[in-house]
Scaffold this motif. Structure first.
Motif, PDB file in Angstrom:
ATOM      1  N   GLN A  26       3.969 -18.044 -21.302  1.00 55.01           N
ATOM      2  CA  GLN A  26       3.695 -16.755 -21.931  1.00 55.01           C
ATOM      3  C   GLN A  26       4.151 -15.662 -20.979  1.00 55.01           C
ATOM      4  OE1 GLN A  26       2.343 -15.908 -25.077  1.00 55.01           O
ATOM      5  NE2 GLN A  26       3.076 -13.887 -24.412  1.00 55.01           N
ATOM      6  N   MET A  27       5.043 -14.794 -21.439  1.00 52.13           N
ATOM      7  CA  MET A  27       5.624 -13.751 -20.616  1.00 52.13           C
ATOM      8  C   MET A  27       5.241 -12.394 -21.196  1.00 52.13           C
ATOM      9  SD  MET A  27       9.402 -15.380 -19.841  1.00 52.13           S
ATOM     10  CE  MET A  27       9.942 -15.134 -21.536  1.00 52.13           C
ATOM     11  N   ASN A  28       4.530 -11.607 -20.412  1.00 52.46           N
ATOM     12  CA  ASN A  28       4.122 -10.264 -20.796  1.00 52.46           C
ATOM     13  C   ASN A  28       4.714  -9.250 -19.836  1.00 52.46           C
ATOM     14  OD1 ASN A  28       1.003 -11.844 -21.307  1.00 52.46           O
ATOM     15  ND2 ASN A  28       2.339 -11.139 -22.972  1.00 52.46           N
ATOM     16  N   GLY A  29       4.771  -8.004 -20.273  1.00 51.79           N
ATOM     17  CA  GLY A  29       5.296  -6.952 -19.417  1.00 51.79           C
ATOM     18  C   GLY A  29       6.694  -7.240 -18.910  1.00 51.79           C
ATOM     19  N   LEU A  30       7.555  -7.710 -19.798  1.00 51.30           N
ATOM     20  CA  LEU A  30       8.892  -8.133 -19.391  1.00 51.30           C
ATOM     21  C   LEU A  30       9.718  -6.970 -18.855  1.00 51.30           C
ATOM     22  CD1 LEU A  30       9.538 -10.704 -22.209  1.00 51.30           C
ATOM     23  CD2 LEU A  30       9.644 -11.190 -19.754  1.00 51.30           C
ATOM     24  N   ARG A  31      10.516  -7.277 -17.856  1.00 47.18           N
ATOM     25  CA  ARG A  31      11.378  -6.314 -17.191  1.00 47.18           C
ATOM     26  C   ARG A  31      12.823  -6.746 -17.301  1.00 47.18           C
ATOM     27  NH1 ARG A  31       7.777  -6.732 -11.644  1.00 47.18           N
ATOM     28  NH2 ARG A  31       5.856  -5.793 -12.487  1.00 47.18           N
ATOM     29  N   PRO A  32      13.778  -5.820 -17.193  1.00 47.17           N
ATOM     30  CA  PRO A  32      15.187  -6.209 -17.256  1.00 47.17           C
ATOM     31  C   PRO A  32      15.557  -7.293 -16.249  1.00 47.17           C
ATOM     32  CG  PRO A  32      14.997  -3.849 -17.483  1.00 47.17           C
ATOM     33  CD  PRO A  32      13.619  -4.353 -17.162  1.00 47.17           C
ATOM     34  N   GLU A  33      14.939  -7.287 -15.087  1.00 46.69           N
ATOM     35  CA  GLU A  33      15.247  -8.289 -14.081  1.00 46.69           C
ATOM     36  C   GLU A  33      14.737  -9.678 -14.439  1.00 46.69           C
ATOM     37  OE1 GLU A  33      12.176  -5.446 -12.082  1.00 46.69           O
ATOM     38  OE2 GLU A  33      13.736  -5.325 -13.616  1.00 46.69           O
ATOM     39  N   ASP A  34      13.948  -9.798 -15.513  1.00 48.17           N
ATOM     40  CA  ASP A  34      13.543 -11.104 -16.013  1.00 48.17           C
ATOM     41  C   ASP A  34      14.620 -11.755 -16.871  1.00 48.17           C
ATOM     42  OD1 ASP A  34      10.913 -11.033 -14.864  1.00 48.17           O
ATOM     43  OD2 ASP A  34      10.269  -9.735 -16.510  1.00 48.17           O
ATOM     44  N   THR A  35      15.680 -11.027 -17.165  1.00 41.28           N
ATOM     45  CA  THR A  35      16.767 -11.560 -17.974  1.00 41.28           C
ATOM     46  C   THR A  35      17.381 -12.778 -17.290  1.00 41.28           C
ATOM     47  OG1 THR A  35      17.272  -9.422 -18.982  1.00 41.28           O
ATOM     48  CG2 THR A  35      19.033 -11.060 -18.955  1.00 41.28           C
ATOM     49  N   ALA A  36      17.418 -13.894 -18.006  1.00 44.18           N
ATOM     50  CA  ALA A  36      17.920 -15.148 -17.445  1.00 44.18           C
ATOM     51  C   ALA A  36      17.853 -16.223 -18.514  1.00 44.18           C
ATOM     52  CB  ALA A  36      17.081 -15.580 -16.232  1.00 44.18           C
ATOM     53  N   THR A  37      18.454 -17.360 -18.213  1.00 46.06           N
ATOM     54  CA  THR A  37      18.231 -18.557 -19.005  1.00 46.06           C
ATOM     55  C   THR A  37      17.079 -19.325 -18.372  1.00 46.06           C
ATOM     56  OG1 THR A  37      20.542 -18.678 -19.685  1.00 46.06           O
ATOM     57  CG2 THR A  37      19.236 -20.677 -19.910  1.00 46.06           C
ATOM     58  N   ALA A  65       7.371 -20.898 -12.407  1.00 49.08           N
ATOM     59  CA  ALA A  65       5.979 -21.301 -12.564  1.00 49.08           C
ATOM     60  C   ALA A  65       5.866 -22.810 -12.589  1.00 49.08           C
ATOM     61  CB  ALA A  65       5.382 -20.709 -13.845  1.00 49.08           C
ATOM     62  N   GLU A  66       4.697 -23.309 -12.236  1.00 50.28           N
ATOM     63  CA  GLU A  66       4.431 -24.745 -12.222  1.00 50.28           C
ATOM     64  C   GLU A  66       2.997 -24.989 -12.637  1.00 50.28           C
ATOM     65  OE1 GLU A  66       5.996 -27.614  -9.113  1.00 50.28           O
ATOM     66  OE2 GLU A  66       3.912 -27.397  -8.437  1.00 50.28           O
ATOM     67  N   ILE A  67       2.779 -26.082 -13.353  1.00 51.40           N
ATOM     68  CA  ILE A  67       1.427 -26.521 -13.668  1.00 51.40           C
ATOM     69  C   ILE A  67       1.326 -28.006 -13.372  1.00 51.40           C
ATOM     70  CG2 ILE A  67       1.960 -26.858 -16.128  1.00 51.40           C
ATOM     71  CD1 ILE A  67      -0.992 -25.955 -16.651  1.00 51.40           C
ATOM     72  N   THR A  68       0.306 -28.397 -12.625  1.00 51.25           N
ATOM     73  CA  THR A  68       0.127 -29.790 -12.242  1.00 51.25           C
ATOM     74  C   THR A  68      -0.684 -30.536 -13.285  1.00 51.25           C
ATOM     75  OG1 THR A  68      -1.955 -29.565 -11.032  1.00 51.25           O
ATOM     76  CG2 THR A  68       0.084 -29.028  -9.838  1.00 51.25           C
ATOM     77  N   GLY A 115      -4.012 -29.174 -13.691  1.00 50.02           N
ATOM     78  CA  GLY A 115      -4.135 -27.821 -14.183  1.00 50.02           C
ATOM     79  C   GLY A 115      -3.979 -26.742 -13.136  1.00 50.02           C
ATOM     80  N   ILE A 116      -3.561 -27.094 -11.945  1.00 46.55           N
ATOM     81  CA  ILE A 116      -3.317 -26.107 -10.903  1.00 46.55           C
ATOM     82  C   ILE A 116      -1.979 -25.433 -11.161  1.00 46.55           C
ATOM     83  CG2 ILE A 116      -3.005 -25.745  -8.429  1.00 46.55           C
ATOM     84  CD1 ILE A 116      -4.771 -28.239  -8.010  1.00 46.55           C
ATOM     85  N   THR A 117      -1.947 -24.116 -11.061  1.00 44.85           N
ATOM     86  CA  THR A 117      -0.734 -23.362 -11.371  1.00 44.85           C
ATOM     87  C   THR A 117      -0.166 -22.674 -10.150  1.00 44.85           C
ATOM     88  OG1 THR A 117      -2.034 -21.426 -12.036  1.00 44.85           O
ATOM     89  CG2 THR A 117      -1.412 -22.990 -13.762  1.00 44.85           C
ATOM     90  N   TYR A 118       1.125 -22.417 -10.220  1.00 44.03           N
ATOM     91  CA  TYR A 118       1.855 -21.678  -9.196  1.00 44.03           C
ATOM     92  C   TYR A 118       2.793 -20.710  -9.896  1.00 44.03           C
ATOM     93  CZ  TYR A 118       5.737 -20.563  -6.129  1.00 44.03           C
ATOM     94  OH  TYR A 118       6.713 -19.892  -5.436  1.00 44.03           O
ATOM     95  N   TYR A 119       2.945 -19.508  -9.327  1.00 41.10           N
ATOM     96  CA  TYR A 119       3.886 -18.523  -9.838  1.00 41.10           C
ATOM     97  C   TYR A 119       4.641 -17.882  -8.689  1.00 41.10           C
ATOM     98  CZ  TYR A 119       0.841 -18.826 -13.923  1.00 41.10           C
ATOM     99  OH  TYR A 119       0.091 -19.279 -14.983  1.00 41.10           O
ATOM    100  N   THR A 120       5.913 -17.617  -8.910  1.00 38.42           N
ATOM    101  CA  THR A 120       6.647 -16.845  -7.931  1.00 38.42           C
ATOM    102  C   THR A 120       6.118 -15.411  -7.939  1.00 38.42           C
ATOM    103  OG1 THR A 120       8.877 -16.390  -7.094  1.00 38.42           O
ATOM    104  CG2 THR A 120       8.515 -16.086  -9.448  1.00 38.42           C
ATOM    105  N   ASP A 121       6.212 -14.737  -6.803  1.00 42.08           N
ATOM    106  CA  ASP A 121       5.575 -13.427  -6.645  1.00 42.08           C
ATOM    107  C   ASP A 121       5.998 -12.417  -7.712  1.00 42.08           C
ATOM    108  OD1 ASP A 121       5.450 -13.335  -2.986  1.00 42.08           O
ATOM    109  OD2 ASP A 121       4.121 -14.257  -4.466  1.00 42.08           O
ATOM    110  N   SER A 122       7.243 -12.454  -8.127  1.00 42.87           N
ATOM    111  CA  SER A 122       7.758 -11.445  -9.039  1.00 42.87           C
ATOM    112  C   SER A 122       7.173 -11.530 -10.449  1.00 42.87           C
ATOM    113  CB  SER A 122       9.287 -11.525  -9.115  1.00 42.87           C
ATOM    114  OG  SER A 122       9.705 -12.769  -9.649  1.00 42.87           O
ATOM    115  N   VAL A 123       6.525 -12.648 -10.801  1.00 38.14           N
ATOM    116  CA  VAL A 123       5.978 -12.799 -12.151  1.00 38.14           C
ATOM    117  C   VAL A 123       4.461 -12.918 -12.171  1.00 38.14           C
ATOM    118  CG1 VAL A 123       8.117 -13.940 -12.826  1.00 38.14           C
ATOM    119  CG2 VAL A 123       6.081 -15.322 -12.346  1.00 38.14           C
ATOM    120  N   LYS A 124       3.829 -12.932 -11.014  1.00 41.25           N
ATOM    121  CA  LYS A 124       2.374 -13.039 -10.966  1.00 41.25           C
ATOM    122  C   LYS A 124       1.724 -11.899 -11.743  1.00 41.25           C
ATOM    123  CE  LYS A 124       1.940 -15.515  -6.583  1.00 41.25           C
ATOM    124  NZ  LYS A 124       1.531 -15.431  -5.157  1.00 41.25           N
ATOM    125  N   ALA A 125       0.676 -12.213 -12.476  1.00 45.79           N
ATOM    126  CA  ALA A 125      -0.083 -11.280 -13.304  1.00 45.79           C
ATOM    127  C   ALA A 125       0.644 -10.905 -14.590  1.00 45.79           C
ATOM    128  CB  ALA A 125      -0.477 -10.025 -12.535  1.00 45.79           C
TER     129      ALA A 125
END
Length: 113
Positions: free
Chosen positions: A81-92, A49-52, A55-65
């Motif tokens: 803020q991370m909601n609806g977390l999935r096992p594939e979100d596991t990372a540093t 994710a990115e915020i300018t 205030g313009i934001t960007y998200y990679t497709d896998s985390v949008k919404a």
């Protein structure tokens, strides 16, 4: 230079939520954009994710919404803020100034039942 300290990671069950914080050592409004990256074991670091400054934001497709990036300029802090977390979100997870070549220690997120 800027120092960036990530926090807020931990262990969460699938479907759960976490809020990550990134505290910066200088006014984040002086940078064009602030980013969140993540890196899973054996995989390349990816932009999440990115915020300018505007205030313009960007998200990679896998985390949008599911993920929301925000900032508090008074606290020189960026949040993820991370909601609806999935096992594939596991990372540093790492925050950074756009284009800055140095990385902090990150904060580890593990999504598992």
């Amino acid at each position: 230079q800027v120092q960036l300290v990530e926090s807020g990671g931990g262990l969460v069950q699938p479907g759960g939520s976490l809020e990550l914080s990134c505290a910066a050592s200088r006014n984040i409004s002086s940078f064009y954009a602030m980013d969140w990256y993540r890196q899973a074991p054996g995989k390349q670091r990816e932009l999440v994710a990115e915020i300018t400054r505007d205030g313009i934001t960007y998200y990679t497709d896998s985390v949008k919404a599911r993920f929301t990036i925000s900032r508090d300029n008074a606290k020189d802090t960026v949040y993820l803020q991370m909601n609806g977390l999935r096992p594939e979100d596991t990372a540093t997870y790492y925050c950074n100034v756009q284009g800055y070549p140095f990385w902090g220690q990150g904060t580890r997120v593990t999504v598992s039942s």
